[in-house]
Design an enzyme around this catalytic site. Structure first.
Site: not given
Ligand code: RIB
Length: 318
Positions: A252-255
């Site tokens: 989730a670093a990219g998120d």
């Molecule tokens: O970017 C990380 C995410 O990718 C995770 O939380 C997983 O659920 C997938 O969607």
């Protein structure tokens, strides 16, 4: 009044297994821990916006099950408006995530209810699309929905940010869609898959980004992991180094980067400043375990930015 960021995307329950090293194909190994953590690229990005004091509303779909309830509850507690989330017939989306001792991960997503995030549901929520200022999307809901949202968002004059993850192939995004994307935000691998430009030195990165610009994308922002991020647009290429951090888990670093970037834009920061802000947020996320559990709040990001300014290590490189 705060500008609203609408996230149309996935919600997954992440089943995270930590282990010293990844198993090889055909190999059985013993893992260390198993934990359930709220995730999903869409939900992670919406969660980031809310934790950084932005205004986030989410469109997406969960199942009628405990995971769905937990994901809804977690996002709501973070401050995301979940009142329009759909409850579908399938099970809530899930991701199986392996994290090794160096913080690297491998992820497999089962889309489940995310597949029910369809065009009629978007139409039912058209008023949200009209009211928001920014629209963020990823690639874990049906492609036809993603392209429909992009079309609508542009028709209504919104700023569109597409995080092309998991990466589609070179011909999976229709040509006419590219012109409607203000920011496309792949990592290096996603850029390669999207453009077919196959090795990842700086030159080929700029070549790949150039292809997307030619198709009509406004800005290509490539996340480079511990190297930071690159912004490539009609004005040229600018590199934004990341703060050095010991990575515990890059999930989730990219998120977090994407959510923080758009939050900063919505607050009125210029693009370079917003990228520095996003780099700082992501550097905190990698130092913690899990997806939504790793997202920092606004105070934490401010204190990292202050520290970076004091150390003078937050300058651009061209
Ligand atoms: O970017 C990380 C995410 O990718 C995770 O939380 C997983 O659920 C997938 O969607």
């Amino acid at each position: 009044m705060k500008k609203t960021i609408l996230v149309a995307g996935s919600l997954n329950m992440d089943m995270v297994i930590e282990m010293g090293r990844m198993p090889a194909v055909g190999e059985t190994i013993l893992g260390d821990t198993l934990s359930y953590v709220p995730g999903g690229k869409g939900a992670n990005q919406a969660c980031t916006v809310a934790k950084l004091d932005g205004s986030a509303v989410m469109l997406g779909c969960v199942g009628r099950d405990d995971f769905g309830e937990a994901l809804r509850g977690n996002l709501s507690a973070a401050g995301v408006d979940v009142s329009r989330l759909k409850t579908g017939e399938s099970s809530t989306g899930a991701a199986s995530i392996y994290v090794d001792g160096a913080g690297n991960n491998s992820i497999v997503v089962i889309r489940g209810a995310n597949q029910e995030c369809d065009i009629s549901y978007i139409d039912e929520n058209d008023s949200l699309l009209r009211q928001c200022s920014y629209v963020m999307l990823q690639m874990e809901i049906p492609y036809e929905t993603i392209f429909y949202v992009i079309e609508k968002a542009k028709e209504y004059g919104k700023t569109v940010i597409l995080n092309p993850a998991p990466a589609p192939g070179p011909r999976e995004i229709p040509e006419e869609i590219y012109k409607k994307i203000d920011f496309i935000t792949p990592n290096e691998t996603e850029l390669m898959m999207l453009t077919g430009v196959l090795d990842c030195g700086r030159e080929s990165l700029e070549k790949g980004a150039g292809l997307l610009l030619k198709k009509g994308v406004g800005n290509v922002m490539v996340t480079l992991g511990e190297q930071g991020a690159a912004l490539i647009n009609a004005q040229g290429s600018t590199y934004f180094p990341a703060r050095r951090t010991a990575a515990v888990d890059t999930t989730a670093a990219g998120d977090c980067f994407n959510g923080a970037f758009v939050t900063a834009l919505a607050e009125g920061m210029a693009v370079p400043e917003a990228i520095r802000y996003a780099n700082a947020a992501a550097s905190i996320a990698v130092s913690r375990k899990g997806a939504q559990s790793s997202i920092p709040d606004a105070k934490e990001v401010q204190s990292v930015l202050k520290e970076s300014q004091l150390n003078g290590n937050n300058k651009n490189k061209d």
